[in-house]
Design a protein around this motif. Structure first.
Motif, PDB file in Angstrom:
ATOM      1  N   ARG A 259       0.829  -1.210   0.000  1.00 23.55           N
ATOM      2  CA  ARG A 259       0.000   0.000   0.000  1.00 23.55           C
ATOM      3  C   ARG A 259       0.865   1.263   0.000  1.00 23.55           C
ATOM      4  O   ARG A 259       0.551   2.237  -0.683  1.00 23.55           O
ATOM      5  CB  ARG A 259      -0.926  -0.022   1.210  1.00 23.55           C
ATOM      6  CG  ARG A 259      -2.027  -1.068   1.093  1.00 23.55           C
ATOM      7  CD  ARG A 259      -2.915  -1.090   2.311  1.00 23.55           C
ATOM      8  NE  ARG A 259      -4.022  -2.028   2.136  1.00 23.55           N
ATOM      9  CZ  ARG A 259      -4.918  -2.317   3.075  1.00 23.55           C
ATOM     10  NH1 ARG A 259      -4.825  -1.735   4.265  1.00 23.55           N
ATOM     11  NH2 ARG A 259      -5.892  -3.164   2.846  1.00 23.55           N
ATOM     12  N   THR A 260       1.939   1.225   0.767  1.00 26.02           N
ATOM     13  CA  THR A 260       2.835   2.377   0.797  1.00 26.02           C
ATOM     14  C   THR A 260       3.492   2.570  -0.562  1.00 26.02           C
ATOM     15  O   THR A 260       3.683   3.708  -1.026  1.00 26.02           O
ATOM     16  CB  THR A 260       3.909   2.188   1.888  1.00 26.02           C
ATOM     17  OG1 THR A 260       3.276   1.879   3.137  1.00 26.02           O
ATOM     18  CG2 THR A 260       4.740   3.440   2.052  1.00 26.02           C
ATOM     19  N   ASP A 261       3.824   1.468  -1.213  1.00 26.22           N
ATOM     20  CA  ASP A 261       4.418   1.529  -2.547  1.00 26.22           C
ATOM     21  C   ASP A 261       3.464   2.191  -3.536  1.00 26.22           C
ATOM     22  O   ASP A 261       3.867   3.030  -4.357  1.00 26.22           O
ATOM     23  CB  ASP A 261       4.762   0.111  -2.999  1.00 26.22           C
ATOM     24  CG  ASP A 261       5.575   0.095  -4.286  1.00 26.22           C
ATOM     25  OD1 ASP A 261       6.079   1.164  -4.688  1.00 26.22           O
ATOM     26  OD2 ASP A 261       5.715  -0.977  -4.881  1.00 26.22           O
ATOM     27  N   VAL A 262       2.179   1.838  -3.459  1.00 30.32           N
ATOM     28  CA  VAL A 262       1.188   2.433  -4.354  1.00 30.32           C
ATOM     29  C   VAL A 262       1.088   3.939  -4.117  1.00 30.32           C
ATOM     30  O   VAL A 262       0.984   4.732  -5.060  1.00 30.32           O
ATOM     31  CB  VAL A 262      -0.188   1.752  -4.150  1.00 30.32           C
ATOM     32  CG1 VAL A 262      -1.281   2.513  -4.901  1.00 30.32           C
ATOM     33  CG2 VAL A 262      -0.142   0.313  -4.642  1.00 30.32           C
TER      34      VAL A 262
ATOM     35  N   ASP B 141      -1.212  -5.839  -3.605  1.00 28.24           N
ATOM     36  CA  ASP B 141      -0.107  -6.791  -3.524  1.00 28.24           C
ATOM     37  C   ASP B 141       0.357  -7.191  -4.913  1.00 28.24           C
ATOM     38  O   ASP B 141       1.540  -7.297  -5.188  1.00 28.24           O
ATOM     39  CB  ASP B 141      -0.539  -8.043  -2.739  1.00 28.24           C
ATOM     40  CG  ASP B 141      -0.676  -7.744  -1.260  1.00 28.24           C
ATOM     41  OD1 ASP B 141      -0.329  -6.606  -0.862  1.00 28.24           O
ATOM     42  OD2 ASP B 141      -1.107  -8.642  -0.523  1.00 28.24           O
ATOM     43  N   ALA B 142      -0.635  -7.427  -5.808  1.00 30.35           N
ATOM     44  CA  ALA B 142      -0.279  -7.864  -7.156  1.00 30.35           C
ATOM     45  C   ALA B 142       0.448  -6.769  -7.897  1.00 30.35           C
ATOM     46  O   ALA B 142       1.415  -7.011  -8.608  1.00 30.35           O
ATOM     47  CB  ALA B 142      -1.560  -8.259  -7.911  1.00 30.35           C
ATOM     48  N   ARG B 143      -0.025  -5.500  -7.728  1.00 31.78           N
ATOM     49  CA  ARG B 143       0.627  -4.403  -8.416  1.00 31.78           C
ATOM     50  C   ARG B 143       2.050  -4.226  -7.933  1.00 31.78           C
ATOM     51  O   ARG B 143       2.956  -3.980  -8.716  1.00 31.78           O
ATOM     52  CB  ARG B 143      -0.177  -3.103  -8.211  1.00 31.78           C
ATOM     53  CG  ARG B 143      -1.487  -3.065  -8.964  1.00 31.78           C
ATOM     54  CD  ARG B 143      -1.911  -1.618  -9.168  1.00 31.78           C
ATOM     55  NE  ARG B 143      -2.198  -0.945  -7.903  1.00 31.78           N
ATOM     56  CZ  ARG B 143      -3.407  -0.862  -7.379  1.00 31.78           C
ATOM     57  NH1 ARG B 143      -4.430  -1.407  -7.997  1.00 31.78           N
ATOM     58  NH2 ARG B 143      -3.608  -0.237  -6.244  1.00 31.78           N
ATOM     59  N   THR B 144       2.244  -4.372  -6.626  1.00 31.80           N
ATOM     60  CA  THR B 144       3.574  -4.192  -6.079  1.00 31.80           C
ATOM     61  C   THR B 144       4.496  -5.326  -6.492  1.00 31.80           C
ATOM     62  O   THR B 144       5.664  -5.127  -6.788  1.00 31.80           O
ATOM     63  CB  THR B 144       3.515  -4.107  -4.537  1.00 31.80           C
ATOM     64  OG1 THR B 144       2.690  -2.997  -4.208  1.00 31.80           O
ATOM     65  CG2 THR B 144       4.892  -3.893  -3.949  1.00 31.80           C
TER      66      THR B 144
END
Length: 203
Positions: free
Chosen positions: A88-91, A195-198
């Motif tokens: 989530r932080t990555d997004v 999670d998948a995007r990261t």
């Protein structure tokens, strides 16, 4: 301040510092390799806390107290929920610094909400399992019930939390949404998959 409490606070601060540094390197410095190395160091923070707890109980011959049990729960939480927090932080970073998609809030209605709440609860179960293993291992290593009663109590506490979570969220949301017309609406757009995007971004 209690040594273990200090260690927990230090690990929490360290988690966010390392995570922030890793994402800063990725999106602002464009240093993909450095970012990967920094993010790979996140689990080492958990290992440091585990080592501190074990050292305090074994080398210092301390009687286990509330903080030792809390440390084990913290370890379970970071393992079970850490990847989700990082995702989530990555997004958020990607949206802010790399024109990535805007963060999507967790679904609150329909089948997507039911699925999300059950996924979160299974993470809580994983947290309870890991914490129980850590607590059980410490009890066996100390091999002195007069010093580990508090650890045994924490095993019951973490599973009580899991039980309350089960009733208060996944079961409640499942029952609530089961009696509403939109419960069959399983639109993928309502279910964020950070999670998948990261994972794709990390590869």
């Amino acid at each position: 301040m209690n040594l273990i409490v200090t260690g927990i606070i230090a690990c929490e601060i360290g988690f966010w510092v390392v995570l922030g540094a890793g994402l800063f390197a990725r999106y602002l410095l464009r240093a993909q390799r450095l970012s990967t190395v920094l993010l790979a160091c996140v689990p080492l923070i958990d290992l440091a806390l585990l080592s501190l707890i074990a050292w305090d109980l074994l080398a210092n011959q301390e009687v286990a107290d509330f903080a030792h049990g809390l440390g084990a729960i913290y370890l379970g939480f970071t393992v079970a929920f850490g990847r989700q927090i990082i995702a989530r932080t990555d997004v958020i970073f990607a949206h802010r610094f790399a024109d990535g998609p805007a963060p999507v809030k967790p679904p609150t209605r329909g089948v997507a909400a039911i699925r999300y709440e059950w996924q979160q609860w299974f993470r809580m179960v994983l947290c309870a399992v890991i914490a129980s293993i850590v607590l059980g291992a410490m009890i066996l290593l100390v091999a002195d019930t007069s010093r580990t009663d508090e650890l045994l109590s924490w095993i019951g506490r973490v599973w009580l939390i899991a039980g309350i979570w089960l009733l208060g969220w996944p079961i409640w949301v499942t029952v609530r949404e089961g009696f509403t017309p939109h419960a069959t609406d399983a639109s993928p757009s309502n279910a964020p998959d950070t999670d998948a995007r990261t994972s794709a971004r990390d590869s």
